[in-house]
Design a protein around this motif. Sequence first.
Motif, PDB file in Angstrom:
ATOM      1  N   ALA A 162      38.771   6.380  32.124  1.00 23.30           N
ATOM      2  CA  ALA A 162      38.965   5.371  31.075  1.00 23.30           C
ATOM      3  C   ALA A 162      39.551   6.036  29.835  1.00 23.30           C
ATOM      4  O   ALA A 162      39.187   7.169  29.508  1.00 23.30           O
ATOM      5  CB  ALA A 162      37.630   4.733  30.735  1.00 23.30           C
ATOM      6  N   VAL A 189      36.820   1.149  28.283  1.00 24.41           N
ATOM      7  CA  VAL A 189      37.283   2.334  27.536  1.00 24.41           C
ATOM      8  C   VAL A 189      36.061   3.225  27.315  1.00 24.41           C
ATOM      9  O   VAL A 189      34.928   2.741  27.356  1.00 24.41           O
ATOM     10  CB  VAL A 189      37.923   1.958  26.172  1.00 24.41           C
ATOM     11  N   ARG A 195      43.286  -2.557  22.033  1.00 26.69           N
ATOM     12  CA  ARG A 195      43.295  -3.002  23.440  1.00 26.69           C
ATOM     13  C   ARG A 195      44.718  -3.283  23.905  1.00 26.69           C
ATOM     14  O   ARG A 195      45.137  -2.840  24.970  1.00 26.69           O
ATOM     15  CB  ARG A 195      42.448  -4.273  23.607  1.00 26.69           C
ATOM     16  N   LEU A 218      46.725  -0.049  24.270  1.00 17.90           N
ATOM     17  CA  LEU A 218      46.347   0.761  25.437  1.00 17.90           C
ATOM     18  C   LEU A 218      46.808   0.108  26.736  1.00 17.90           C
ATOM     19  O   LEU A 218      47.052   0.791  27.723  1.00 17.90           O
ATOM     20  CB  LEU A 218      44.831   1.007  25.462  1.00 17.90           C
TER      21      LEU A 218
END
Length: 317
Positions: free
Chosen positions: A9, A30, A306, A309
Amino acid sequence: MTATTPGTAPVVLIAEELAPSVLQVLGDDVEIRHVDGADRAALLPALAEASAVLIRSATQIDAEALAAAPRLKVVARAGIGLDNVDVPAATERGVLVVNAPTSNIVSAAEHAVALLLAAARHIPAADASLRDGKWARSKFTGVEVTDKTVGVVGLGRIGVLVAQRLAAFGVTLIAYDPYIQPGRAAQLGVRLVSLDELLREADFITVHLPKTPETLGLIGRDQLAATKRGVIIVNAARGGLVDEAALAEALQSGQVGAAGIDVYAKEPCTDSPLFGLPNVVVTPHLGASTTEAQDKAGTAVARSVRLALQGDFVPDA
Ligand code: NAD
Ligand code: MLT
């Protein structure tokens, strides 16, 4: 985000205290790690595996920090000012920098108004004196805000909110901001003036500028000398916009009557020439420190992290 195998992650490094909602928005796919971003010796190694780092104003993400973060995709500033991030160096490395430019503007504006009123009426000094057993009424005679002239330096998001709130006190509003159209200012009931005129005319001066090479030290010794004697000055924007040493001298001489200060040239700051003066109200960079502002800032930048990523487009927060 798609589910990840344990251990693979992306690492999201939280370098300052943020609202609890940040963790909810980031989700559980994550790996969250925490570090004290003000502690360089801890920050630099912690950045080695980070894909994202979340900060407020106490963490410097400069070229050295970026070089220590080879996997970094995004720097998320839970607030407004990006003066603690080397944005060009990040861009050169392909690292996205996001902030939350409207998250804390109401809180910052309310804090500036609170500092202005507290300085005008000596509230902290009177409070301390009474707690010390002294009933000293005449010592703490203040001034009214109504019918005075308020000079706003930097009529951006926060400057406008401060002007709107102070308008309710029945003041004359003037502002110095060379990047604002006079028509826009007029709509707000604010007369745009030069800095010299503002210094000459204002009974209260409140500073709402970004910290840039152009604005640093904008209100220095000469500018303070050009103010109305007894002026009250508020800085809840960035330390160094108003020169601290020059302000302390002007407060001692009575050229400046009182000041409300939330931000310092070097932070954290526990030792300033201002702290020994009775006519200064000081707070430790609390402008954005409300439940609401922290929630909005944290949530907005966590959403941006978010998206970044995932490799998705990150709209303005
Ligand atoms: P903003 O960008 O909306 O407004 C800044 C204004 O300053 C703009 O209108 C711009 O035209 C003007 N300006 C820029 N350079 C200038 C110059 N040389 N002379 C005159 N005007 C100039 O920013 P904002 O959201 O209103 O934030 C203002 C400041 O408050 C920033 O420094 C921000 O980091 C700080 N801030 C502090 C706290 C706190 O906790 N104390 C909280 C939030 C924001
Ligand atoms: C900001 O620029 O948003 C302020 O410094 C508030 C903060 O991050 O604490």
